[in-house]
Design an enzyme around this catalytic site. Structure first.
Site, PDB file in Angstrom:
ATOM      1  N   ARG A   1      -2.968   3.622  -1.724  1.00 28.97           N
ATOM      2  CA  ARG A   1      -1.811   4.237  -2.394  1.00 28.97           C
ATOM      3  C   ARG A   1      -2.107   5.712  -2.672  1.00 28.97           C
ATOM      4  O   ARG A   1      -1.257   6.579  -2.485  1.00 28.97           O
ATOM      5  CB  ARG A   1      -1.518   3.529  -3.736  1.00 28.97           C
ATOM      6  CG  ARG A   1      -0.999   2.103  -3.621  1.00 28.97           C
ATOM      7  CD  ARG A   1       0.381   2.032  -3.037  1.00 28.97           C
ATOM      8  NE  ARG A   1       1.360   2.823  -3.779  1.00 28.97           N
ATOM      9  CZ  ARG A   1       2.011   2.426  -4.880  1.00 28.97           C
ATOM     10  NH1 ARG A   1       1.802   1.228  -5.367  1.00 28.97           N
ATOM     11  NH2 ARG A   1       2.911   3.216  -5.464  1.00 28.97           N
TER      12      ARG A   1
ATOM     13  N   ARG B   1      10.519   6.014 -10.677  1.00 31.70           N
ATOM     14  CA  ARG B   1      10.559   4.546 -10.569  1.00 31.70           C
ATOM     15  C   ARG B   1      11.701   4.080 -11.454  1.00 31.70           C
ATOM     16  O   ARG B   1      11.701   4.309 -12.662  1.00 31.70           O
ATOM     17  CB  ARG B   1       9.233   3.934 -11.023  1.00 31.70           C
ATOM     18  CG  ARG B   1       9.338   2.440 -11.269  1.00 31.70           C
ATOM     19  CD  ARG B   1       8.012   1.762 -11.421  1.00 31.70           C
ATOM     20  NE  ARG B   1       7.310   1.704 -10.146  1.00 31.70           N
ATOM     21  CZ  ARG B   1       6.258   0.934  -9.909  1.00 31.70           C
ATOM     22  NH1 ARG B   1       5.774   0.164 -10.865  1.00 31.70           N
ATOM     23  NH2 ARG B   1       5.669   0.929  -8.733  1.00 31.70           N
TER      24      ARG B   1
ATOM     25  N   GLN C   1       4.528   2.185  -1.383  1.00 32.08           N
ATOM     26  CA  GLN C   1       3.661   1.029  -1.204  1.00 32.08           C
ATOM     27  C   GLN C   1       3.499   0.705   0.279  1.00 32.08           C
ATOM     28  O   GLN C   1       2.391   0.457   0.761  1.00 32.08           O
ATOM     29  CB  GLN C   1       4.234  -0.183  -1.952  1.00 32.08           C
ATOM     30  CG  GLN C   1       3.424  -1.445  -1.776  1.00 32.08           C
ATOM     31  CD  GLN C   1       2.044  -1.366  -2.423  1.00 32.08           C
ATOM     32  OE1 GLN C   1       1.935  -1.012  -3.594  1.00 32.08           O
ATOM     33  NE2 GLN C   1       0.994  -1.672  -1.672  1.00 32.08           N
TER      34      GLN C   1
ATOM     35  N   ASP D   1       4.285 -11.182  -2.569  1.00 34.27           N
ATOM     36  CA  ASP D   1       4.605 -10.417  -3.774  1.00 34.27           C
ATOM     37  C   ASP D   1       5.135 -11.411  -4.817  1.00 34.27           C
ATOM     38  O   ASP D   1       5.456 -12.565  -4.480  1.00 34.27           O
ATOM     39  CB  ASP D   1       5.663  -9.348  -3.431  1.00 34.27           C
ATOM     40  CG  ASP D   1       6.035  -8.458  -4.611  1.00 34.27           C
ATOM     41  OD1 ASP D   1       5.264  -8.383  -5.594  1.00 34.27           O
ATOM     42  OD2 ASP D   1       7.122  -7.820  -4.556  1.00 34.27           O
TER      43      ASP D   1
ATOM     44  N   HIS E   1      10.414   0.037  -1.807  1.00 33.26           N
ATOM     45  CA  HIS E   1       9.162   0.587  -2.348  1.00 33.26           C
ATOM     46  C   HIS E   1       8.420   1.305  -1.204  1.00 33.26           C
ATOM     47  O   HIS E   1       7.397   0.835  -0.722  1.00 33.26           O
ATOM     48  CB  HIS E   1       8.317  -0.553  -2.936  1.00 33.26           C
ATOM     49  CG  HIS E   1       7.221  -0.104  -3.847  1.00 33.26           C
ATOM     50  ND1 HIS E   1       6.973   1.230  -4.142  1.00 33.26           N
ATOM     51  CD2 HIS E   1       6.281  -0.819  -4.547  1.00 33.26           C
ATOM     52  CE1 HIS E   1       5.944   1.301  -4.981  1.00 33.26           C
ATOM     53  NE2 HIS E   1       5.517   0.080  -5.242  1.00 33.26           N
TER      54      HIS E   1
ATOM     55  N   CYS F   1       0.955  -6.187  -2.821  1.00 33.54           N
ATOM     56  CA  CYS F   1       1.170  -4.878  -3.455  1.00 33.54           C
ATOM     57  C   CYS F   1       0.564  -4.824  -4.842  1.00 33.54           C
ATOM     58  O   CYS F   1       0.247  -3.746  -5.334  1.00 33.54           O
ATOM     59  CB  CYS F   1       2.659  -4.561  -3.497  1.00 33.54           C
ATOM     60  SG  CYS F   1       3.641  -5.833  -4.303  1.00 33.54           S
TER      61      CYS F   1
END
Ligand code: CP
Ligand code: NVA
Length: 300
Positions: free
Chosen positions: A287, A102, A132, A219, A129, A259
């Site tokens: 996830r 990340r 996700q 988000d 991402h 998310c």
């Protein structure tokens, strides 16, 4: 499939195959059926940004697959003191079976893949991402049965989530509609690709994006690394909130997805969040299953 750097690199068949394996692994976990596909395998997890879900789900996922995961903070690695990525990854390739990272720049993730000799998994960059969105797609299919004829709407910043949702949604054959302020649109290359490969609407008109949507996604307004822009963004995005009015435009059985982490009272109201908490936390759980599927595909 050698790496998971971004969803654009995967075919629709590869994505579906990950989702199918994720469903199977979820079933096996629920029924206590052993699935130690990665016995003895070691995953390094490099974090140059914070995380709750990604860190815990990858670590638990590796353990459940019979392997092991190492948390490597970017600040503590020599990367933080200037050791080049291309050297770091050539060293780590001698110890590990895979790396999840990340970080900020997508080019850093691509560089790991270029110089390393083990699978690289993107656990979020400023650009995308993918992990996700695999969990998001899994959740949508769980609730809706298939992707056929669905409209996926995203309201907010044209950020990493918007970019990945566009690619994942279009690859699965959904119509995708993004409502964002001018100047905060998803990346140009993503929109260009989507316009050639499916139905994408990018608009500043929230109602046009939300109308008849089967899933409404949102988000945060300020992503990790944009803390200095927070006040400015609060002004720009103040109308881009998933509230009851937005939900009244979507289909009556529309899902709400996020998310996480969520900022209630900003991108989503507390009432809408809590009314849809079941699917939002199923999404968070997924996830784990989706990433276990990715790990099996790449590391086995
Ligand atoms: N959604 C997500 O990636 O959460 P974390 O930042 O907690 O990992
Ligand atoms: N857009 C958010 C997603 C967090 C999972 C960020 O990058 O901070």
């Amino acid at each position: 499939m050698k790496h998971l750097l971004k969803l654009a690199d995967l075919t629709a068949e590869e994505i579906l195959s990950i989702l199918n394996l994720a469903d199977q692994l979820k079933y096996e976990r629920k029924n206590n059926i052993e699935h130690h596909h990665l016995k003895g395998k070691q995953l390094g997890m490099i974090f140059q940004k914070s995380s709750t879900r990604t860190r815990v789900s990858f670590e638990v996922g590796m353990n459940e697959l019979g392997g092991n995961a190492l948390f490597l903070s970017g600040n503590d690695l020599q990367i933080g003191r200037g050791e080049p990525i291309k050297d770091t990854v050539r060293v780590l390739s001698r110890y590990l079976d895979g790396i999840m990272i990340r970080t900020f720049k997508q080019s850093d993730v691509e560089e790991l893949a270029q110089y390393g000799s083990i699978p690289i998994i993107n656990g979020l960059t400023d650009y995308c991402h993918p992990c996700q969105v695999l969990a998001d797609l899994m959740t949508i299919r769980e609730y809706k049965g298939s992707f056929k004829g669905l409209k996926l709407c995203f309201i907010g910043d044209g950020n990493n989530m918007a970019n990945s949702l566009i690619v994942g949604g279009i690859k699965m054959g959904m119509d995708v509609a993004i409502a964002c302020p001018d100047g905060y649109r998803p990346d140009r290359d993503v929109c260009d690709w989507a316009e050639k490969n499916g139905n994408l609407l990018v608009t500043s008109d929230i109602a046009a994006a939300a109308r008849d949507a089967d899933a409404v996604y949102t988000d945060v307004w300020a992503s990790m690394g944009q803390e200095a822009e927070k006040a400015e963004r609060e002004k720009v995005f103040k109308n881009y909130c998933v509230d009851q009015k937005v939900m009244s435009l979507a289909k009556p059985d529309a899902l709400v997805l996020h998310c996480l982490p969520a900022h209630r009272g900003e991108e989503i109201t507390d009432a809408v969040f809590e009314a849809h908490a079941q699917e939002i936390f199923d999404e968070a759980e997924n996830r784990l299953h989706a990433q276990k599927a990715v790990l099996v595909k790449l590391l086995k």
